[in-house]
Design a protein around this motif. Structure first.
Motif, PDB file in Angstrom:
ATOM      1  N   ARG A 169     -16.390 -30.782  18.166  1.00 41.28           N
ATOM      2  CA  ARG A 169     -15.750 -31.581  19.227  1.00 41.28           C
ATOM      3  C   ARG A 169     -16.695 -31.740  20.415  1.00 41.28           C
ATOM      4  NH1 ARG A 169     -11.368 -27.970  17.577  1.00 41.28           N
ATOM      5  NH2 ARG A 169      -9.967 -29.146  16.209  1.00 41.28           N
ATOM      6  N   GLY A 170     -17.454 -30.666  20.723  1.00 40.46           N
ATOM      7  CA  GLY A 170     -18.450 -30.776  21.793  1.00 40.46           C
ATOM      8  C   GLY A 170     -19.545 -31.765  21.444  1.00 40.46           C
ATOM      9  N   MET A 171     -19.912 -31.808  20.191  1.00 39.91           N
ATOM     10  CA  MET A 171     -20.923 -32.772  19.716  1.00 39.91           C
ATOM     11  C   MET A 171     -20.426 -34.201  19.918  1.00 39.91           C
ATOM     12  SD  MET A 171     -22.352 -33.034  15.808  1.00 39.91           S
ATOM     13  CE  MET A 171     -23.581 -34.230  15.311  1.00 39.91           C
ATOM     14  N   ARG A 172     -19.154 -34.424  19.573  1.00 37.45           N
ATOM     15  CA  ARG A 172     -18.571 -35.760  19.745  1.00 37.45           C
ATOM     16  C   ARG A 172     -18.502 -36.130  21.221  1.00 37.45           C
ATOM     17  NH1 ARG A 172     -14.382 -37.758  16.360  1.00 37.45           N
ATOM     18  NH2 ARG A 172     -15.010 -39.629  17.472  1.00 37.45           N
ATOM     19  N   ALA A 173     -18.115 -35.146  22.051  1.00 39.43           N
ATOM     20  CA  ALA A 173     -17.991 -35.416  23.489  1.00 39.43           C
ATOM     21  C   ALA A 173     -19.341 -35.726  24.133  1.00 39.43           C
ATOM     22  CB  ALA A 173     -17.351 -34.213  24.184  1.00 39.43           C
ATOM     23  N   SER A 174     -20.424 -35.119  23.592  1.00 41.18           N
ATOM     24  CA  SER A 174     -21.755 -35.341  24.155  1.00 41.18           C
ATOM     25  C   SER A 174     -22.329 -36.702  23.779  1.00 41.18           C
ATOM     26  CB  SER A 174     -22.707 -34.242  23.672  1.00 41.18           C
ATOM     27  OG  SER A 174     -23.006 -34.406  22.293  1.00 41.18           O
ATOM     28  N   GLY A 175     -21.672 -37.372  22.862  1.00 38.97           N
ATOM     29  CA  GLY A 175     -22.155 -38.681  22.432  1.00 38.97           C
ATOM     30  C   GLY A 175     -23.224 -38.604  21.363  1.00 38.97           C
ATOM     31  N   ALA A 176     -23.482 -37.404  20.841  1.00 40.96           N
ATOM     32  CA  ALA A 176     -24.487 -37.276  19.777  1.00 40.96           C
ATOM     33  C   ALA A 176     -23.997 -38.010  18.538  1.00 40.96           C
ATOM     34  CB  ALA A 176     -24.723 -35.803  19.461  1.00 40.96           C
ATOM     35  N   PRO A 177     -24.886 -38.690  17.841  1.00 40.94           N
ATOM     36  CA  PRO A 177     -24.480 -39.417  16.634  1.00 40.94           C
ATOM     37  C   PRO A 177     -24.157 -38.453  15.489  1.00 40.94           C
ATOM     38  CG  PRO A 177     -26.853 -39.470  16.874  1.00 40.94           C
ATOM     39  CD  PRO A 177     -26.323 -38.819  18.120  1.00 40.94           C
ATOM     40  N   LEU A 178     -23.393 -38.937  14.541  1.00 40.88           N
ATOM     41  CA  LEU A 178     -23.067 -38.156  13.343  1.00 40.88           C
ATOM     42  C   LEU A 178     -23.827 -38.736  12.161  1.00 40.88           C
ATOM     43  CD1 LEU A 178     -19.159 -38.021  13.723  1.00 40.88           C
ATOM     44  CD2 LEU A 178     -20.829 -36.410  14.627  1.00 40.88           C
ATOM     45  N   ASP A 179     -24.182 -37.883  11.231  1.00 39.55           N
ATOM     46  CA  ASP A 179     -24.779 -38.397   9.998  1.00 39.55           C
ATOM     47  C   ASP A 179     -23.999 -37.837   8.811  1.00 39.55           C
ATOM     48  OD1 ASP A 179     -25.565 -35.790   9.746  1.00 39.55           O
ATOM     49  OD2 ASP A 179     -27.726 -36.202   9.678  1.00 39.55           O
ATOM     50  N   SER A 180     -24.427 -38.181   7.640  1.00 38.99           N
ATOM     51  CA  SER A 180     -23.678 -37.772   6.442  1.00 38.99           C
ATOM     52  C   SER A 180     -23.703 -36.261   6.239  1.00 38.99           C
ATOM     53  CB  SER A 180     -24.259 -38.467   5.206  1.00 38.99           C
ATOM     54  OG  SER A 180     -25.638 -38.142   5.056  1.00 38.99           O
ATOM     55  N   CYS A 181     -24.667 -35.553   6.830  1.00 40.05           N
ATOM     56  CA  CYS A 181     -24.740 -34.095   6.685  1.00 40.05           C
ATOM     57  C   CYS A 181     -23.772 -33.367   7.617  1.00 40.05           C
ATOM     58  CB  CYS A 181     -26.169 -33.616   6.961  1.00 40.05           C
ATOM     59  SG  CYS A 181     -27.364 -34.211   5.754  1.00 40.05           S
ATOM     60  N   THR A 182     -23.300 -34.071   8.631  1.00 40.39           N
ATOM     61  CA  THR A 182     -22.352 -33.442   9.562  1.00 40.39           C
ATOM     62  C   THR A 182     -21.015 -33.189   8.873  1.00 40.39           C
ATOM     63  OG1 THR A 182     -23.379 -34.737  11.336  1.00 40.39           O
ATOM     64  CG2 THR A 182     -21.297 -33.633  11.853  1.00 40.39           C
ATOM     65  N   PHE A 183     -20.588 -34.166   8.082  1.00 40.35           N
ATOM     66  CA  PHE A 183     -19.236 -34.133   7.526  1.00 40.35           C
ATOM     67  C   PHE A 183     -18.987 -32.972   6.555  1.00 40.35           C
ATOM     68  CE2 PHE A 183     -19.657 -38.441   9.088  1.00 40.35           C
ATOM     69  CZ  PHE A 183     -18.472 -38.584   9.799  1.00 40.35           C
TER      70      PHE A 183
END
Length: 956
Positions: A169-183
């Motif tokens: 959730r902190g990653m999402r709040a920071s605006g960092a992008p997600l990639d297929s390895c995050t999921f």
């Protein structure tokens, strides 16, 4: 450049890491002065390959040789450090990774590499050092998507899914992008928390980001839905995939297996075989996981064969799965064989086999295996302790359980909730309420299982009021009430025999909506224990779908309340309902047959046991031996006993008792000596039945010797019942003065049982003076048994002290006691017929009384029979006394037996009271003049009447 120093020790003194073998011969030189980075990095493709194929020591030696010439290093240093950190992560070599980190700090203190910092986060996470990973992550001024993924993965791999989701959730709040390895990492955290809502949200985000078609993301979604018990969602995803790889198949197969859907899991395994998909270790593990229970043993063995046929390498992971499968299917020999053939074993291997022993009831084997585990240098972990503590409880091995408790405290394993609950269960099964209470008080966390286990332990240890008080306390604490807790409370209510409590708890159960079948059965049982047959029957009849426990509870209720006939009638109804008895029900049925001396019913039940393949051991073997003995078939009882390969103490005791009740005292003592030769240690009950056997055979010297052996050799302190038996033995042999001396010399105050034994002997030998002394002593003690009051009354009546008789009767009335009426049973045809004194309720009572009159007339005419009215202890006229004798229940039973059985066949009669002297004479004469063998069992022993002689030798 100091080329001789290996890379992993560049800047750290040798004394810091003395355990590493390389440092033992290391020659320290000044630290290396390596360049910051090569301006033209040269990437050697074989570097990672070299590191993968070697051990840590060899890898570092290779790197040392490559760094031998600072000016000709062919690699980019970032690549070098990355490869070394990856190697440390794969080997979980934390100390080596820390050394590399230290070297990096010293050599490149001014350089901030996001790539290497991320590698460090990854390495620390893989090595289980979350604190180091967090420190590294927190001090990074710049983070890439790979950094976030590495830290989320570190939390997940170290069992911290909540922290992983918080970071996500902190990653999402920071605006960092997600990639297929995050999921995959985030979805795994959702699965670990069984958080379907969060998992579905992540699924939606994956679709929006366009990653829903990537195979490994879909596989993670399948696993997440399965962990959250949403098999439909998992299957839809799997079926919707355009291309299923081996991971997809393994995920869905594993999902079904983990959720207990064994048939579906094995069906998928078959489908994989049909499509010719190359299987790996995880495939076989998932299939083996689905084989749970003996019904899946054959399939499990087929999978095992397929593994061997495919020449698949049975690695430690696969071997552990095979051990688990065989243990679940009850094949512990095969599970142990696989374990001992393993080249390499881990904690899972040891704990899996240990758990298998416990779950299959092999508790002694579990303890021995635990000792073997320690001898092998494997320190027990929490899983090991849980299993072996449970085994100690089942074995009632308190000392061993306490040692394990001490070890758990020393090792820091005692604070866990699961171990605390297991500890409570162990102390409860060992019967130690005191230690169980202390262990409960020491628990930092308690749940409803803790309270239920504690209450159950108190109830099982017969601390009934303690259990009820704990239940009240649990309610005040707001603890959730479940079925198991209420079953324990019902057990406590039955123990205190308080019908008001039972009704109150019954109402509470109904109000809470906890009435399931198990509780219904418990309610039937507890009403029976409180002698309320009507409530028990009404509860039983209200159960719509009765199982074998329901029927057994009601049968047992009838048996415990003196209605053995109704109990056997219920057996026929159970059979008509297509409910087959289990071993516990069979014990109750055999008990009913034994009470009534219903030999035909007993034989029929024995035949059922043989046909259905029941294992004859434990309580079932004891019940069978006892049934034949109580039905007068002592020879058959011996045959059954001799067929038993493994004889328990209870079985030996049962056989000794069987001979004792038939007056075979010397045979009983011979069995005792055989038992000692088999190294079976007797207990209090064994000596009690031995003294009983001596008493009914007049073996005075043998009885005295046995009491001495009990105290000197086995250090068993006699109970009041043992002393009463010896007094009875002396009294029956007319050694009344010696019996009185023994009573007066007792160090403890003689109990009611002792005075009752002396009083009974005085009545048999008509010693009115001593009898009155014993009667007064017994009367002062206020015995709880109504039979004792009747005995006192009879002694006073024999001396014609009718005022004393009236006083005794008034005392009985005040105490709410009633004299048990004389009752006899006889088996004619396939039915057991019941008679009470002067009974006219039988459908054929006129024929019975007519036959009895004929028998009496014949005995008077041919056997000079004269009624002995001194045995009628009532203040009535002589003629009335004669009529009372003629109406005794055993005479009615014998008359009906002569009417309803073929000539020459034995007549078996059971009576609930002692046979009077006149009826004893009557039976001897019937056996002589009517040519019938009479087998009569009274409240004390068996009498075998044949040709005018009784087996008791007129000594009973």
């Amino acid at each position: 450049m100091a080329a001789a120093i290996p890379l992993c020790h560049f800047t750290t003194p040798a004394t810091t890491f003395p355990s590493h073998p390389i440092l033992k011969n290391a020659h320290l030189k000044p630290p290396l002065q390596l360049p910051r980075f090569s301006q033209k990095p040269i990437i050697a493709p074989f570097l990672k390959q070299v590191l993968k194929q070697t051990s840590l020591k060899e890898a570092f030696q290779t790197l040392t040789s490559l760094f031998s010439d600072q000016n000709s290093i062919p690699f980019c240093l970032e690549e070098v450090y990355s490869s070394v950190l990856e190697l440390c992560a794969s080997k979980k070599a934390l100390s080596h990774g820390q050394q590399v980190h230290a070297h990096m700090i010293k050599s490149f203190s001014g350089y901030d590499s996001v790539f290497l910092s991320t590698r460090l986060v990854f390495m620390y996470g893989k090595c289980g050092s979350l604190s180091c990973a967090e420190k590294m992550f927190d001090k990074m001024s710049h983070r890439s998507i790979f950094t976030w993924n590495a830290m989320i993965g570190a939390y997940v791999s170290n069992g911290e899914p909540s922290r992983a989701l918080n970071l996500y959730r902190g990653m999402r709040a920071s605006g960092a992008p997600l990639d297929s390895c995050t999921f995959p990492c985030v979805l795994k955290a959702c699965g670990m928390l069984h958080d379907l809502h969060c998992g579905a949200e992540v699924h939606g985000l994956a679709i929006r980001c366009g990653y829903e078609s990537i195979v490994y993301v879909v596989n993670s979604l399948v696993a997440m839905y399965a962990k959250c018990s949403n098999l439909d969602g998992a299957r839809k995803l799997f079926d919707g995939m355009t291309e299923n790889d081996i991971v997809s198949w393994n995920s869905i197969t594993s999902a079904y297996a983990a959720n207990g859907e064994s048939v579906e899991a094995l069906g998928l395994f078959r489908d994989m075989q049909k499509v010719g998909l190359a299987m790996n270790t995880y495939t076989y593990v998932a299939a083996l996981q689905a084989c749970e229970g003996s019904s899946f043993l054959k399939l499990g063995m087929e999978i095992h064969a397929a593994i061997l046929k495919a020449s698949h390498h049975v690695d430690i992971y696969l071997a552990n799965a095979l051990i688990t499968m065989y243990a679940r299917c009850g094949e512990m020999n095969e599970a142990a064989r696989i374990f001992y053939e393993m080249d390499e074993k881990d904690y899972i291997s040891w704990n899996t086999l240990l758990s298998g022993f416990v779950h299959n009831g092999l508790y002694k084997e579990a303890l021995q295996f635990f000792y073997d585990m320690q001898d092998a240098g494997i320190n027990p972990d929490q899983v090991s302790l849980l299993n072996v503590t449970a085994a100690s409880g089942r074995l009632r091995n308190l000392m061993n359980g306490m040692e394990l408790h001490a070890y758990a405290i020393k090792s820091g394993f005692d604070s866990g909730l699961q171990f605390g609950n297991t500890l409570l269960d162990m102390y409860g099964k060992c019967g130690n309420v005191k230690y169980m209470g202390r262990a409960f008080d020491m628990m930092l966390d308690k749940d409803s299982i803790s309270w239920t286990t504690l209450i159950s332990g108190y109830a099982q240890c017969k601390s009934y009021y303690g259990a009820l008080e704990l239940f009240s306390k649990a309610q005040m604490e707001g603890v959730g009430v479940d079925v198991m807790m209420m079953a324990s409370i019902l057990l406590a209510c039955g123990g205190v025999k308080n019908i008001s409590y039972v009704k109150e708890v019954h109402g509470y159960i109904l109000r809470r909506g906890l009435s399931d079948l198990e509780l219904h059965n418990s309610i039937v049982a507890v009403y029976g224990e409180c002698e309320n047959i009507n409530y028990a029957r009404r509860m039983f009849e209200s159960i719509k779908f009765k199982d074998v426990v329901s029927w057994t509870s009601m049968i047992t209720c009838y048996l415990h309340n003196g209605h053995a006939n109704k109990a056997l009638e219920l057996v026929y109804l159970m059979k008509a309902s297509d409910v087959e008895p289990d071993s516990i029900a069979l014990v109750s049925i055999l008990s009913g047959a034994a009470i009534l001396s219903a030999l035909k019913k007993g034989k029929e039940t024995h035949g059922f046991i043989i046909r259905k393949g029941f294992v004859l051991d434990g309580s079932l073997a004891n019940a069978l031996v006892d049934m034949y003995a109580r039905c007068g078939a002592l020879d058959t009882s011996h045959k059954v006993f001799n067929c038993m390969r493994h004889k328990s103490l209870a079985l030996w005791t049962c056989m000794i008792n069987a001979n004792g009740m038939h007056g075979c005292g010397k045979a009983a003592i011979d069995i005792f000596h055989r038992m000692r030769d088999e190294n079976v240690v007797p207990d209090h009950i064994t000596f009690l039945v031995l003294l009983y056997a001596c008493s009914h055979s007049g073996l005075i010297d043998e009885g005295k010797k046995l009491l001495e052996v009990m105290q000197s050799e086995y250090l068993l302190e006699p109970w009041p019942e043992h002393y009463a038996c010896l007094v009875d033995l002396l009294g029956r042999a007319n050694h009344l003065e010696e019996a009185l001396q023994f009573v007066e010399s007792m160090q403890t105050e003689p109990s009611a049982e002792v005075w009752c034994a002396l009083l009974g002997a005085c009545q048999v030998h008509s010693n009115k003076e001593l009898g009155q002394i014993a009667a007064k002593k017994l009367f002062e003690l206020g015995p709880e048994n109504p039979g004792n009051y009747v005995l006192i009354s009879n002694v006073f009546a024999a001396s014609q002290k009718w005022k004393d008789v009236e006083e005794v009767r008034m005392r009985m009335k005040e105490c709410g006691m009633k004299k048990n009426p004389g009752c006899s049973w006889v088996e004619v045809g396939n039915q057991v017929h019941t008679f009470v004194a002067r009974d006219k309720s039988h459908p054929h009572f006129e024929d019975i009384y007519h036959k009895l009159a004929q028998i009496t007339e014949t005995l008077k005419r041919e056997g000079d029979y004269v009624p002995q009215t001194e045995y009628v202890l009532h203040n009535v006229e002589e003629e009335q006394k004669v009529q009372m004798l003629y109406g005794h229940s055993e005479r009615l039973a014998i008359a009906y037996g002569l009417l309803g059985t073929p000539d020459g066949t034995p007549i078996r009669v059971t009576k609930n009271l002692r046979v009077c002297g006149d009826c004893h004479t009557f039976c001897k004469l019937v056996s002589k003049f009517f040519g019938r063998q009479l087998v009569v069992r009274d409240a004390n022993r068996f009498h075998h009447f044949n040709k005018g002689v009784c087996s008791c030798g007129d000594y009973w």
